[in-house]
Motif scaffolding. Sequence first.
Motif, PDB file in Angstrom:
ATOM      1  N   ASP A   1      -1.023  22.194 -33.940  1.00  0.00           N
ATOM      2  CA  ASP A   1      -2.114  21.213 -33.879  1.00  0.00           C
ATOM      3  C   ASP A   1      -1.646  19.902 -33.236  1.00  0.00           C
ATOM      4  OD1 ASP A   1      -4.793  20.458 -34.316  1.00  0.00           O
ATOM      5  OD2 ASP A   1      -4.253  19.383 -36.131  1.00  0.00           O
ATOM      6  N   ASP A   2      -0.342  19.629 -33.332  1.00  0.00           N
ATOM      7  CA  ASP A   2       0.203  18.426 -32.686  1.00  0.00           C
ATOM      8  C   ASP A   2      -0.028  18.447 -31.173  1.00  0.00           C
ATOM      9  OD1 ASP A   2       1.020  17.395 -35.051  1.00  0.00           O
ATOM     10  OD2 ASP A   2       3.125  17.963 -34.842  1.00  0.00           O
ATOM     11  N   VAL A   3       0.056  19.643 -30.589  1.00  0.00           N
ATOM     12  CA  VAL A   3      -0.164  19.773 -29.143  1.00  0.00           C
ATOM     13  C   VAL A   3      -1.582  19.305 -28.799  1.00  0.00           C
ATOM     14  CG1 VAL A   3      -0.327  21.421 -27.219  1.00  0.00           C
ATOM     15  CG2 VAL A   3       1.494  21.663 -28.928  1.00  0.00           C
ATOM     16  N   VAL A   4      -2.549  19.751 -29.613  1.00  0.00           N
ATOM     17  CA  VAL A   4      -3.945  19.374 -29.381  1.00  0.00           C
ATOM     18  C   VAL A   4      -4.131  17.871 -29.599  1.00  0.00           C
ATOM     19  CG1 VAL A   4      -6.325  19.750 -30.136  1.00  0.00           C
ATOM     20  CG2 VAL A   4      -4.753  21.682 -30.010  1.00  0.00           C
ATOM     21  N   ASP A   5      -3.549  17.364 -30.667  1.00  0.00           N
ATOM     22  CA  ASP A   5      -3.670  15.926 -30.951  1.00  0.00           C
ATOM     23  C   ASP A   5      -3.065  15.092 -29.821  1.00  0.00           C
ATOM     24  OD1 ASP A   5      -4.999  16.413 -33.275  1.00  0.00           O
ATOM     25  OD2 ASP A   5      -3.286  16.113 -34.587  1.00  0.00           O
ATOM     26  N   ASN A   6      -1.927  15.541 -29.293  1.00  0.00           N
ATOM     27  CA  ASN A   6      -1.301  14.803 -28.187  1.00  0.00           C
ATOM     28  C   ASN A   6      -2.188  14.810 -26.942  1.00  0.00           C
ATOM     29  OD1 ASN A   6       0.919  14.096 -29.654  1.00  0.00           O
ATOM     30  ND2 ASN A   6       2.180  15.814 -28.961  1.00  0.00           N
ATOM     31  N   LEU A   7      -2.787  15.957 -26.658  1.00  0.00           N
ATOM     32  CA  LEU A   7      -3.686  16.029 -25.505  1.00  0.00           C
ATOM     33  C   LEU A   7      -4.870  15.082 -25.692  1.00  0.00           C
ATOM     34  CD1 LEU A   7      -3.645  19.871 -24.776  1.00  0.00           C
ATOM     35  CD2 LEU A   7      -3.046  18.082 -23.137  1.00  0.00           C
ATOM     36  N   PHE A   8      -5.351  14.987 -26.930  1.00  0.00           N
ATOM     37  CA  PHE A   8      -6.459  14.069 -27.199  1.00  0.00           C
ATOM     38  C   PHE A   8      -6.021  12.624 -26.921  1.00  0.00           C
ATOM     39  CE2 PHE A   8      -9.335  11.981 -30.537  1.00  0.00           C
ATOM     40  CZ  PHE A   8     -10.395  11.873 -29.654  1.00  0.00           C
ATOM     41  N   ASP A   9      -4.802  12.290 -27.330  1.00  0.00           N
ATOM     42  CA  ASP A   9      -4.284  10.940 -27.063  1.00  0.00           C
ATOM     43  C   ASP A   9      -4.187  10.674 -25.553  1.00  0.00           C
ATOM     44  OD1 ASP A   9      -4.126  10.249 -29.698  1.00  0.00           O
ATOM     45  OD2 ASP A   9      -2.031  10.827 -29.929  1.00  0.00           O
TER      46      ASP A   9
END
Lengths: 224, 224
Positions: free
Chosen positions: B151-159
């Motif tokens: 989920d960190d990958v998705v959160d980073n992309l959102f950032d």
Amino acid sequence: MRNRFDTQLTLLNKEIIEMGALCETTINDAVKALIEKDKELAKKTIEAEKQIDQKEKDIEALCLKLLLQQQPVARDLRLISAALKMITDMERIGDQAADIADIVMLADLSLPTDFKDIKQMAEATIKMVTESVEAFVQRDLVLAKEVIAYDDVVDNLFDVIKNEVIDTIGNMPKQSREEQNKMGLDVIDILMIAKYFERIGDHATNIAEWVEFSITGTHMEQEE
Amino acid sequence: MRNRFDTQLTLLNKEIIEMGALCETTINDAVKALIEKDKELAKKTIEAEKQIDQKEKDIEALCLKLLLQQQPVARDLRLISAALKMITDMERIGDQAADIADIVMLADLSLPTDFKDIKQMAEATIKMVTESVEAFVQRDLVLAKEVIAYDDVVDNLFDVIKNEVIDTIGNMPKQSREEQNKMGLDVIDILMIAKYFERIGDHATNIAEWVEFSITGTHMEQEE
């Protein structure tokens, strides 16, 4: 039998009013926490959301008991079906309020703003939640329709905030990239909060549509 | 009795795999509709969401039948409870994909962008959904934990997308206010779409956490 049913319906009304009141308090607290930068209150709001979840389960159990024991038909059946649907929307309203509180918890918003439009969105959505529950309890079709129409007010406020966000970011003083991004991210947090309010308005509209269904037997979506 | 239970569990697995596949298709179609500006496909996506809702109801009924007829305990009970929780998250994933398609339907996005990060978010969330369902079916704790970490990958992309939005709006050529706002609103639509993907990632994480619970008996939230 009918008397027993009426007693249980009174209890159902009471529970739904309580769940509605919990939603209103949670929205209120979330926006208060935002404006006063009160992380304690934000934390409290996130916890209050669990009470709303519990209330949903209680009402669900009550509705299922009513359905099984009383085997209602026609208008009574619609009323209970509508209650079952409404509480899903109320639970999601709790989620959105908690999402707002989450942003207050995580972010360190330092914007020179009085949150005028956000406050208006909060007031408008609280009004929609209160009146949609009131419409259910009083079987008030006119009030339900008013709530549905009032969603335009919330949507317009969301549009205003979107344009403000564009203006604010577009006219940011050219600072260091780091400062610029911090300010930009704060503005985007405000936009997200506005989005959550817009969603709360949608859910209150759904509630009012279920009230309409419980009275008329026709649901908005079927009319299209 | 056990054999009957196992047969029903196999059916439950099958249904959950199907619901997972529907979610993946819906996410895929939503992003395809976005990139290809295909309003027909967007409309199809919004309709597909109703299939997901129906699947949720079917699986819910199956779970309740299993609970009532088999009165399972310990691990079997956890498995069915986890299934009941998972499908709520899967249903919301369908909602978010339909929300993305809604934007494609309503907006007339005319951005000179190849949607690189949005495509990556779509791929990442589809991977999370597939693997969380796989983890449930295979009772694979390691895979469930991998999904949670991903989920960190998705959160980073959102950032990344948030910062791109700030840069894009901050550096918009000074055009007429009208043109500027149209472009700004398109950029904000992209941000909203990214937000929906971020939410899909959250729901896939929830699914993986329920898988973890079904295997270990401990739920993430209780560990805190």
